[in-house]
Write a protein that holds these residues in place. Structure first.
Motif, PDB file in Angstrom:
ATOM      1  N   GLU A 117       0.838  -1.203   0.000  1.00  0.00           N
ATOM      2  CA  GLU A 117       0.000   0.000   0.000  1.00  0.00           C
ATOM      3  C   GLU A 117       0.871   1.251   0.000  1.00  0.00           C
ATOM      4  N   GLY A 118       0.614   2.162  -0.906  1.00  0.00           N
ATOM      5  CA  GLY A 118       1.383   3.396  -0.987  1.00  0.00           C
ATOM      6  C   GLY A 118       2.467   3.357  -2.052  1.00  0.00           C
ATOM      7  N   GLU A 119       2.829   2.182  -2.532  1.00  0.00           N
ATOM      8  CA  GLU A 119       3.833   2.089  -3.594  1.00  0.00           C
ATOM      9  C   GLU A 119       3.173   2.337  -4.940  1.00  0.00           C
ATOM     10  N   ALA A 120       3.820   3.110  -5.766  1.00  0.00           N
ATOM     11  CA  ALA A 120       3.309   3.400  -7.105  1.00  0.00           C
ATOM     12  C   ALA A 120       3.954   2.449  -8.100  1.00  0.00           C
ATOM     13  N   LYS A 144       2.371   6.280 -14.417  1.00  0.00           N
ATOM     14  CA  LYS A 144       1.628   5.466 -13.469  1.00  0.00           C
ATOM     15  C   LYS A 144       0.545   4.670 -14.197  1.00  0.00           C
ATOM     16  N   ARG A 203       8.862   3.317  -4.064  1.00  0.00           N
ATOM     17  CA  ARG A 203       8.510   3.396  -2.642  1.00  0.00           C
ATOM     18  C   ARG A 203       7.793   4.709  -2.364  1.00  0.00           C
ATOM     19  N   PRO A 204       6.944   4.752  -1.337  1.00  0.00           N
ATOM     20  CA  PRO A 204       6.306   6.020  -0.995  1.00  0.00           C
ATOM     21  C   PRO A 204       7.313   6.991  -0.378  1.00  0.00           C
ATOM     22  N   LYS A 235       8.875   9.510   2.264  1.00  0.00           N
ATOM     23  CA  LYS A 235       8.808   9.638   3.716  1.00  0.00           C
ATOM     24  C   LYS A 235       8.538  11.072   4.123  1.00  0.00           C
ATOM     25  N   ASP A 289       7.450  15.055   2.508  1.00  0.00           N
ATOM     26  CA  ASP A 289       6.993  15.854   1.388  1.00  0.00           C
ATOM     27  C   ASP A 289       8.155  16.728   0.908  1.00  0.00           C
TER      28      ASP A 289
END
Length: 104
Positions: A41-44, A51, A68-69, A71, A73
C-alpha cells in the motif's frame, strides 16, 4: 514472449533490475509475482515513469518501475533546509562574483 525489465528500490540509493520473459498477455501484476515482488500500500507502479494499473497488459521492451512512498513531502524538506541554512547560503544567487550587482 514479451521481454520486460522490472526495477525496484528496496532502500535509499539502491536500485535492483531484473529482466523477465513473460507469456503473451501478461499483466503488470503477473510480472511482479514472477519477480518475487508484491506491491505494498502506498507504492506506485508505472511503466517508463507513467503510473499504470496492475491489470495493464505488458508489451516487449516495457520497463516496470515499483516506487517506494515518500517519507517526507519535498516541499516541507525544502522549507526545513532553507530554515537551517538561512537565506544567505541558499538559492540561485547564493554565490555571487566579487563586486557583482545584486542578482548576478
Amino acid at each position: 514472449m514479451p521481454r520486460v525489465t522490472i526495477l525496484h528500490s528496496p532502500g535509499p540509493r539502491e536500485v535492483r533490475e531484473q529482466a523477465l520473459d513473460l507469456p503473451e498477455g501478461a499483466t503488470i501484476r503477473d510480472a511482479l509475482v514472477a519477480a518475487g515482488l508484491t506491491p505494498v500500500e502506498g507504492e506506485a507502479v508505472g511503466v517508463w515513469g507513467r503510473k499504470v494499473a496492475l491489470e495493464e497488459v505488458l508489451r516487449t521492451g516495457d520497463r516496470v518501475e515499483l516506487a517506494r512512498p515518500l517519507k517526507v513531502d519535498p516541499k516541507v524538506a525544502r522549507r526545513e533546509r532553507f530554515r537551517r541554512q538561512g537565506s544567505r547560503a541558499a538559492g540561485l544567487f547564493a554565490s555571487r562574483r566579487p563586486r557583482a550587482k545584486p542578482g548576478y
